[in-house]
Design a protein around this motif. Structure first.
Motif, short mmCIF file in Angstrom:
data_model
loop_
_atom_site.label_atom_id
_atom_site.label_comp_id
_atom_site.label_asym_id
_atom_site.label_seq_id
_atom_site.Cartn_x
_atom_site.Cartn_y
_atom_site.Cartn_z
N LEU A 74 43.02 36.75 52.84
CA LEU A 74 44.08 35.77 52.62
C LEU A 74 45.44 36.27 53.10
N ALA A 75 45.58 37.58 53.22
CA ALA A 75 46.87 38.13 53.66
C ALA A 75 47.18 37.78 55.10
N GLU A 76 46.18 37.36 55.86
CA GLU A 76 46.41 36.99 57.25
C GLU A 76 47.05 35.62 57.40
N GLY A 77 47.09 34.85 56.31
CA GLY A 77 47.70 33.52 56.37
C GLY A 77 49.21 33.58 56.40
N ALA A 78 49.82 32.46 56.73
CA ALA A 78 51.28 32.41 56.81
C ALA A 78 51.93 32.42 55.44
N ILE A 79 51.25 31.90 54.44
CA ILE A 79 51.79 31.84 53.08
C ILE A 79 51.06 32.86 52.20
N PRO A 80 51.79 33.69 51.47
CA PRO A 80 51.13 34.66 50.58
C PRO A 80 50.25 33.94 49.57
N PRO A 81 49.06 34.49 49.29
CA PRO A 81 48.14 33.82 48.35
C PRO A 81 48.62 33.93 46.92
N MET A 82 48.33 32.91 46.13
CA MET A 82 48.61 32.95 44.71
C MET A 82 47.45 33.61 43.96
N ALA A 83 47.72 33.99 42.72
CA ALA A 83 46.70 34.66 41.92
C ALA A 83 45.49 33.76 41.69
N SER A 84 45.73 32.46 41.52
CA SER A 84 44.63 31.53 41.30
C SER A 84 43.75 31.42 42.54
N GLU A 85 44.38 31.48 43.73
CA GLU A 85 43.60 31.43 44.96
C GLU A 85 42.72 32.67 45.11
N ILE A 86 43.29 33.82 44.76
CA ILE A 86 42.52 35.06 44.85
C ILE A 86 41.34 35.02 43.88
N ALA A 87 41.61 34.57 42.63
CA ALA A 87 40.53 34.50 41.64
C ALA A 87 39.44 33.53 42.07
N GLN A 88 39.83 32.39 42.64
CA GLN A 88 38.84 31.41 43.09
C GLN A 88 38.03 31.95 44.26
N GLY A 89 38.71 32.69 45.15
CA GLY A 89 38.00 33.28 46.28
C GLY A 89 36.99 34.32 45.85
N VAL A 90 37.37 35.13 44.86
CA VAL A 90 36.45 36.15 44.33
C VAL A 90 35.24 35.48 43.69
N THR A 91 35.49 34.44 42.89
CA THR A 91 34.40 33.74 42.22
C THR A 91 33.44 33.11 43.23
N THR A 92 33.98 32.52 44.27
CA THR A 92 33.14 31.88 45.29
C THR A 92 32.30 32.92 46.03
N GLN A 93 32.91 34.05 46.34
CA GLN A 93 32.19 35.09 47.06
C GLN A 93 31.03 35.64 46.23
N ILE A 94 31.26 35.81 44.92
CA ILE A 94 30.24 36.45 44.08
C ILE A 94 29.16 35.46 43.66
N PHE A 95 29.55 34.25 43.26
CA PHE A 95 28.61 33.32 42.65
C PHE A 95 28.20 32.17 43.56
N GLY A 96 28.70 32.16 44.79
CA GLY A 96 28.25 31.12 45.71
C GLY A 96 26.77 31.19 46.00
N VAL A 97 26.20 32.39 45.90
CA VAL A 97 24.79 32.56 46.21
C VAL A 97 23.91 31.88 45.17
N VAL A 98 24.43 31.63 43.96
CA VAL A 98 23.66 30.93 42.93
C VAL A 98 24.20 29.52 42.70
N GLY A 99 25.03 29.06 43.63
CA GLY A 99 25.52 27.69 43.56
C GLY A 99 26.53 27.42 42.48
N SER A 100 27.35 28.42 42.15
CA SER A 100 28.36 28.25 41.11
C SER A 100 29.73 28.59 41.66
N SER A 101 30.75 27.91 41.14
CA SER A 101 32.13 28.18 41.56
C SER A 101 33.01 28.53 40.37
N ASP A 102 32.41 28.76 39.21
CA ASP A 102 33.16 29.12 38.01
C ASP A 102 32.81 30.54 37.59
N LEU A 103 33.81 31.24 37.12
CA LEU A 103 33.59 32.62 36.64
C LEU A 103 32.98 32.57 35.24
#
Length: 446
Positions: free
Chosen positions: A140-169
């Motif tokens: 996300l640091a490559e984007g023009a706008i610095p990421p917010m904490a919620s965006e980072i948390a959502q990205g982490v959740t998607t990366q970890i739990f996307g394999v089981v079809g979940s988007s919630d921590l």
């Protein structure tokens, strides 16, 4: 004719030892024999010579592995083999815990590898979350706008739990962002589970094979629950990428493997010292008494259930800590690691090494673990018989089962019993029964 009272014969005392026997030792009645007192007053290492030799052998092994490791540039030992040795040392820690539960206290637990796996899951949550967070932040640091904490948390959740079809921590990951809290859970989760299970089982005075079946049922239930995708731990996929340490992106696996090997060696040394100190004192004597005759110990006023509960929970914590060292070296953990067969293997290791001897448990775990790696890793040559070819990858478990049966029938003291023949235990005159010297020398020579 009636004799005067003064002339009546005095009956001889029955089943009473002569007065001289009570004055045999200078301390008076109930005093310990001089040899026993001298034995009790000796230093810890003098009473437990195996501790010195074990620590010396472990120190030599650590020095040799360090000198031959690729991290120092010699490259005489592969990184994968160093990881294998580190994992073997962790399994030795679990075997020590199992020996205290089974060999010293007489509780055949078929669920201690579940606590081992839980420790791995607790450390794995932090490792996977922190490492994924680093990747997401860098992306996300490559984007023009610095990421917010919620965006980072959502990205982490998607990366970890996307394999089981979940988007919630999941709620169980609430502390995954904090290393200290997850370290605390390594101790608390196995310890609390063992405490609850042990309290329910021991207060009902469940013993013997029934207790073994209950521990196995607990392990199976936990394993089946973790296989579900909604368990919060990624179901059958488990946790992966645990070999990558957060905050150290430039650290090579050569260095990481050696660091974990050092940590495993230190953990094994401290565990051996602690358990040797515990089992060689009065607490250890009570444990052995519970193993040999639980009803008599309870009759003497000892809180048997309290002793058993403490040992069961404490060894569960030791297993959890060992799992936290093991799975970062393995790199992955899934529910199959908690299957009941793993705990059965643990009992086999201790039996082959020699239960009731701490060094026997270590020898059994190390011997079987390394031998299993050799046979199942394709290094053992197949044996062609013409009509059939023996492939050790398929036949290793059969060989292990036969070894367990043979040890049980013909060598119940295991590999550790060989050391007793070479150097018999030195009891220094300590009696083992109600009479002075009862079975004293006889048992030492058996």
């Amino acid at each position: 004719m009636t004799l005067p009272l003064s002339e009546m014969p005095t009956p001889a005392p029955q089943n009473l030892a002569p007065l001289s026997s009570f004055q045999k030792y200078p301390g008076g009645p109930g005093a310990a024999p001089p040899a026993l007192s001298a034995f009790a007053n000796r230093s810890f290492l003098a009473r437990n010579p195996s501790v010195f030799w074990f620590l010396l052998a472990l120190a030599v092994l650590t020095a040799v592995v360090t000198l031959l490791s690729p991290a120092l540039g010699l490259d005489a030992m592969s990184t994968s083999f160093i990881k294998t040795l580190g994992k073997t040392l962790c399994l030795c820690i679990v075997a020590l815990a199992m020996d205290v539960v089974w060999g010293y206290t007489g509780i055949l637990s078929l669920g201690h590898m579940a606590f081992f796996g839980l420790g791995g899951y607790m450390i794995g949550q932090w490792l996977m979350y922190a490492r994924t967070e680093e990747i997401v932040v860098a992306s996300l640091a490559e984007g023009a706008i610095p990421p917010m904490a919620s965006e980072i948390a959502q990205g982490v959740t998607t990366q970890i739990f996307g394999v089981v079809g979940s988007s919630d921590l999941p709620l169980i990951w609430s502390f995954a962002h904090s290393a200290p809290l997850q370290m605390a859970l390594i101790v608390l989760v196995p310890g609390v589970l063992a405490l609850i299970f042990g309290w329910l089982a021991f207060r009902s005075r469940v013993t013997g094979v029934y207790l073994s079946i209950l521990t196995q049922a607990m392990t199976l239930a936990l394993s089946l629950y973790l296989f579900q995708n909604d368990s919060g731990l990624r179901g059958n996929n488990g946790l992966s990428g645990l070999q990558n340490l957060p905050g150290l992106p430039e650290a090579s696996q050569d260095d990481v493997s050696l660091w974990f090997f050092w940590a495993s060696a230190l953990g094994l040394a401290l565990t051996y010292l602690l358990l040797a100190w515990v089992t060689s004192g009065k607490f250890g004597s009570v444990l052995r008494a519970i193993r040999d005759d639980e009803a008599r110990v309870r009759f003497l006023g000892y809180p048997v259930e309290g002793y058993k509960l403490f040992v069961f929970a404490a060894t569960a914590v030791i297993c959890g800590l060992a799992g936290a060292l093991y799975y970062p070296q393995a790199g992955i953990i899934n529910p199959a690691e908690l299957a009941p067969i793993a705990s059965i293997y643990l009992a086999v290791w201790v039996a082959i090494g020699g239960r009731g001897r701490l060094y026997g448990a270590v020898i059994g775990a190390a011997f079987v673990s390394l031998l299993s790696t050799w046979f199942t890793g394709g290094r053992a040559p197949s044996i062609p018989l013409g009509f059939y070819t023996i492939d050790w990858v398929d036949w290793w478990q059969v060989l292990l089962g036969l070894a367990f049966v043979c040890v049980t029938l013909f060598a119940p003291k295991g590999i550790g019993g060989l050391f007793d023949r070479i150097a018999p235990p030195d009891r220094q005159g300590a009696p083992l029964g109600p009479n002075d010297g009862a079975l004293m020398e006889q048992e030492a020579k058996e």
